[in-house]
Design an enzyme around this catalytic site. Sequence first.
Site, PDB file in Angstrom:
ATOM      1  N   SER A  47       0.747  -1.219   0.102  1.00  0.00           N
ATOM      2  CA  SER A  47       0.046  -0.252   0.033  1.00  0.00           C
ATOM      3  C   SER A  47       0.818   1.150   0.008  1.00  0.00           C
ATOM      4  CB  SER A  47      -0.978  -0.151   1.372  1.00  0.00           C
ATOM      5  OG  SER A  47      -0.160   0.372   2.421  1.00  0.00           O
ATOM      6  N   ASP A  48       0.153   2.197  -0.140  1.00  0.00           N
ATOM      7  CA  ASP A  48       1.260   3.713   0.031  1.00  0.00           C
ATOM      8  C   ASP A  48       0.848   3.934   1.435  1.00  0.00           C
ATOM      9  OD1 ASP A  48       2.735   6.073  -0.238  1.00  0.00           O
ATOM     10  OD2 ASP A  48       1.682   6.681  -2.081  1.00  0.00           O
ATOM     11  N   TRP A  49       1.464   5.060   2.008  1.00  0.00           N
ATOM     12  CA  TRP A  49       1.397   5.550   3.284  1.00  0.00           C
ATOM     13  C   TRP A  49       0.016   5.638   4.044  1.00  0.00           C
ATOM     14  CZ3 TRP A  49       5.664   6.642   5.912  1.00  0.00           C
ATOM     15  CH2 TRP A  49       5.790   7.414   7.237  1.00  0.00           C
TER      16      TRP A  49
ATOM     17  N   ASP B  98      -2.654   4.355   3.640  1.00  0.00           N
ATOM     18  CA  ASP B  98      -3.693   4.215   2.667  1.00  0.00           C
ATOM     19  C   ASP B  98      -4.754   3.237   3.013  1.00  0.00           C
ATOM     20  OD1 ASP B  98      -3.571   6.637   0.926  1.00  0.00           O
ATOM     21  OD2 ASP B  98      -1.899   5.715  -0.006  1.00  0.00           O
TER      22      ASP B  98
END
Length: 741
Positions: free
Chosen positions: A300-302, A304
């Site tokens: 995932s991104d930060w 998210d």
Amino acid sequence: MEIIVPGCAPKNPPPGDTKTTATTAKVEELLSQLTLEEKVGQMTQVCIDVVSVTENGVIAEPHQVDPVKLRKAIVDYHVGSILNVANHCYSRDHWYEIMSAIREMSEQNQCKIPVLYGIDAIHGNNYCENATLFPQQIAMAATWNPGLMEQAASITAYETRAAAIPWNFSPVLDIGRQAAWSRIWETFGEDVFLANQMTQAIVKGYEGSDIGNKYKVASCMKHYLGYGFPVSGKDRTPAWIPDNFLREYFLPPFEQAVECGAHTIMINSGEINGVPVHASHYILTEILRNELHFEGLAVSDWEDIIRLHTKHHVAATPREAVRMAVMAGVDMSMVPYDYSFYDHLLELAREGSVPAWRIDEAVRRILTLKVKLGLFENLYYPASDYPDFASEKHRLASLEAARECITLLKNEDHVLPLPKNARVLVTGFAANTMASLNGGWSHTWQGDQADRYASDKLTILEAIRSAIGENNVAWAEGTRFDELTDIDRALQLARSADYIILCLGEMAYCEQPGTIGDISLPPAQAELANRLASAGKPVILVLTEGRPRLISAFAENMDAILIAYLPGNEGGIAITDVLFGDVNPSGKLPYTYPRSPNALINYDHKYTEQVSEVVSIPQFEFGYGLSYTSFSYSGLSLSAGDIRSADSLRISIDVTNTGNLAGKEVVQLYISDLYASITPPVKRLRGFQKVELAPGQTQTVIFTIHPSELAFVNADSQWVTEPGEFEVKIGDQAGRFTLND
Ligand code: BGC
């Protein structure tokens, strides 16, 4: 000469070869030994802040790992991965201390699985002191030279592993088609073909043919998918992208990277057509796994997954957010500040809302990556294995790339190059800061401490002084980013100068803090430019900026304009080399430079977007860039006027250096599909080749095009070529051919 398309690194070996069989066996054995808790832990990634010593809630300086917190992360929660830096960049020694603390703690964990460390080494190992910093991706794209990209990526991999880090959250494969977006400079620009060529080069440079090699890293293609096209131009705001457009413009670089064997992928924080990508089974599983056959790890991104609940409002609870993301296809959560993902996923798995097969699938991908990186044998190698870290050889590679990205946009009366005995006034805030040369992700996330960390590197002002002598260089700041400072002094100094070198652009920024409400350069910069222009001396505008900020309020009054994008630590020297003629510029714009705020169109727009000259003519076209020499094109010839879909078309053209200097030219092939079942773009880049020619030299450049390379995605989301007439354009030459059934 045939067009040279840089090849991919050899793909992952086919199943069945000894190495793959051994990897699979090891992964399956590990998997069979892990408890559910350990598996869920593997899927959890926390940032280094979570395991760092703090004082009054703030990370203590100098940074230290807290053994109690580290034990909690690795022994109690079995975390699979840690990322990032806290506040600032570290020395290599400190990276080794962190990694050795992690290794020792992993040994105390009954599963003894090495922790995977990841950072954003996006233009060099930018979180490590003294590492070689290269031009940012947008500038690398402006070189139109994939060989330089591969070299930069390869050195970045070397220097990243030299700091004991095996996983790099790079490259950005988003197509930058929204000029105001704060991450344009992290992309390869607005064109798919150029981005594809650069994608092959960067993945090959990072990964080579074996990520277990101690000089290579696992790359992470990001941000899958459609991140680069927020309607508002503001980071992480909604995108509306029809499926056919998504597939034709945004998917190809990811497909390319998968083809080249890229091992990991990071998900787009935003939403497309109302669906947050972290919750999209269609994008994360149906397209990524079933169509692209990507087998690697999806992170995932930060924060998210949490944001599916807190920002996107598609999950009514944080726990539901975890279920959604994992079932959509996210394998690892960049949580990053707590263990909530672990707790929720464990509950979901125990009650069966996330089935065991899905957990095993994700953990299998994570373990496979760790095995392939060789982390079980050596979490890291001795520092002495990396004698070329921050070497002169690496610096020269960065300088070469910086020189080749610089793009000359205007040169009235051949004012450039300047004579070396000239007296110059250097002015504008961007002349004397490393931050405007490097941009974000440089030493720190926002790149705001570049002057401290790169104090031994030369700003533009310092490089000019060193090249032509301090006595010939007057300096007045003139303006900060958005306020005038000593403009009167600048005007006074202009009187005794032969030329004015005006350095404008942007400060460093990244992601949401870089969001703007107005794409024009601030009025203070325009005022300085216009007042200097009335001083009666030739004004050379040097732009260092992450995105094309509008300069139409003063561009006409400038005698010469060059843009260096974000050229990195050697940018000051490279710009000086171009200004004084030691280097003949050969960069070309990787995006359309807009002229007015309500006309942010791309070069491959639709015919209907050409509404009037005023709004349709950009400041500078995509692919534009001048040289100190001149080139002419002649003899465009097509191997056939009619082709069938199984044929290929040979297109050849003669390029001549008609000036007195050696120079490089990017020969750009554009093809227009004149009529199609969905409105065709006015033209598309379908090939390019960068050639170097001596004065008077002519070279024949040949492109071989297969009709499949002219395909587009139709209204039914299918790649098709349709019979009909096509127009070919190279330079000022044009020709036509017909594609038959
Ligand atoms: C960015 C990613 C980056 C990640 C980890 C996020 O905010 O969007 O590009 O890789 O942080 O630093």
